[in-house]
Motif scaffolding. Structure first.
Motif, short mmCIF file in Angstrom:
data_model
loop_
_atom_site.label_atom_id
_atom_site.label_comp_id
_atom_site.label_asym_id
_atom_site.label_seq_id
_atom_site.Cartn_x
_atom_site.Cartn_y
_atom_site.Cartn_z
N ASN A 1 56.00 56.04 6.24
CA ASN A 1 56.86 56.33 7.25
C ASN A 1 56.90 55.55 8.40
O ASN A 1 58.36 56.03 9.34
N SER A 2 56.62 54.49 8.48
CA SER A 2 56.63 53.59 9.11
C SER A 2 58.29 53.13 9.10
O SER A 2 58.58 52.71 10.20
N HIS B 1 52.02 56.96 4.35
CA HIS B 1 51.93 56.22 6.39
C HIS B 1 52.97 55.36 6.60
O HIS B 1 54.01 55.41 7.27
N ARG B 2 52.98 54.40 5.50
CA ARG B 2 54.03 53.23 4.81
C ARG B 2 55.78 53.49 4.84
O ARG B 2 56.15 52.81 5.60
N THR C 1 47.74 58.42 1.18
CA THR C 1 47.71 58.70 2.48
C THR C 1 48.15 57.38 3.19
O THR C 1 49.19 57.09 3.90
N VAL D 1 51.42 55.15 12.84
CA VAL D 1 51.58 55.21 12.11
C VAL D 1 50.10 53.75 12.12
O VAL D 1 49.72 54.24 10.62
N GLU D 2 50.97 52.84 11.85
CA GLU D 2 50.36 51.57 12.45
C GLU D 2 48.74 51.68 12.41
O GLU D 2 47.92 51.06 11.12
N LYS E 1 47.03 54.15 12.05
CA LYS E 1 46.32 54.89 10.96
C LYS E 1 46.03 54.46 9.73
O LYS E 1 45.13 54.55 9.49
N ILE E 2 47.54 53.11 9.54
CA ILE E 2 47.05 52.31 8.11
C ILE E 2 45.75 51.54 8.51
O ILE E 2 45.35 50.94 7.43
#
Length: 300
Positions: A249-250, A246-247, A242, A288-289, A291-292
């Protein structure tokens, strides 16, 4: 807009130079079929680039052997990177090398049907070369070529704002082709880009949009080492997977910000629309960041 390729009528004398670019990395078990598919493309005026990203297995050796024995009408160019560049930088490099007006891309583990290039070119010419890129449907296959599922590749056709919100979902990267000027205008993608099929549609939106052929032109292979698709994930790997998503997507959103700045500089977008889209991209990236960071704290 969709294209019914069976109905396309094109002057047979109009054959622009097209590049078929095949990208490989550690795909020795599949590369033979991918190359044979490239060699059997029915389109006439074709430059084929077979490019390997410094594989550590026998992939490039197989490419060399098959190319040495090839007898056919297409011009074939071999490239092997001196070090592993990663997908984004690899695509950047080959787009600079490509001589064709349209670049049809293929992966070393997929199989392009013989009529793929001809069909995409017919649709592109039928629309007067206005579309900046074009994609198609695909057939999902497994590691032993068993057909599993039909994949509808219809690209997103709403507003650019909605496209950014959904990462331009719908474009099947395995089926994608784009005009060379997509890179001539916007330059390289960020070097660490992995999901080029989510980056290029934004560029295409500014340069004429994404076309779509309603036919399965690629057999898209699913196996244990796919970059962007996994049939199953072990329970103990779900969180790390996951975070990886996300990375990516970033990175996509960072590319959007980069390309929006270029679009504004070239006056492809107005000031108010630019502000709205840039604020959206930056806001999504911040989310997104966050969430990471949250997920990484759970792994610490």
């Amino acid at each position: 807009m969709s294209y019914q390729y069976e109905k396309v009528t094109i002057d047979k004398n109009e054959k622009p130079l097209i590049t078929f670019a095949l990208f490989s990395y550690n795909q020795e078990e599949f590369i033979k079929e991918a190359i044979e598919a490239a060699f059997t493309q029915t389109y006439g005026n074709l430059q084929i680039i077979l490019s390997d990203d410094y594989s550590s297995d026998k992939t490039y050796q197989i490419i060399e052997e098959l190319t040495a024995s090839y007898v056919g009408p297409h011009k074939v160019i071999l490239n092997r990177n001196e070090r592993n560049l990663g997908l984004g930088a690899h695509v950047n490099k080959i787009c600079q090398m490509a001589a064709g007006e349209l670049i049809v891309v293929a992966a070393g583990d997929d199989i392009s049907l013989p009529e793929r290039t001809q069909t995409l070119v017919d649709a592109w010419l039928q629309d007067g070369k206005r579309k900046a890129s074009v994609c198609s449907d695909a057939i999902l296959i497994n590691s032993v070529n068993v057909e599993m599922e039909y994949l509808n590749g219809k690209p997103f056709d709403g507003s650019i704002e909605n496209g950014i919100n959904t990462f331009f979902s719908g474009v099947q990267g395995a089926t994608h082709a784009w005009r060379k000027d997509v890179f001539n205008v916007f330059g390289d993608m960020l070097a660490d880009t992995i999901c080029e099929d989510r980056v290029i549609p934004l560029r295409a939106a500014f340069l004429g949009g994404v076309g779509y052929v309603t036919a399965p032109l690629v057999k898209y292979r699913i196996h244990t080492r796919n970059i962007s698709h996994h049939s199953s994930i072990p329970v103990d790997k779900i969180m790390s997977r996951t975070i990886e998503i996300h990375r990516r997507n970033s990175n996509i959103l960072a590319n959007y910000c980069h390309d929006l700045l270029i679009a504004k500089k070239l006056e492809l977008i107005g000031g108010m629309e630019f502000d709205n889209l840039m604020n959206l991209s930056e806001s999504l990236r911040c989310n997104v960041e966050d969430k990471i960071k949250f997920l990484e704290s759970g792994l610490a």
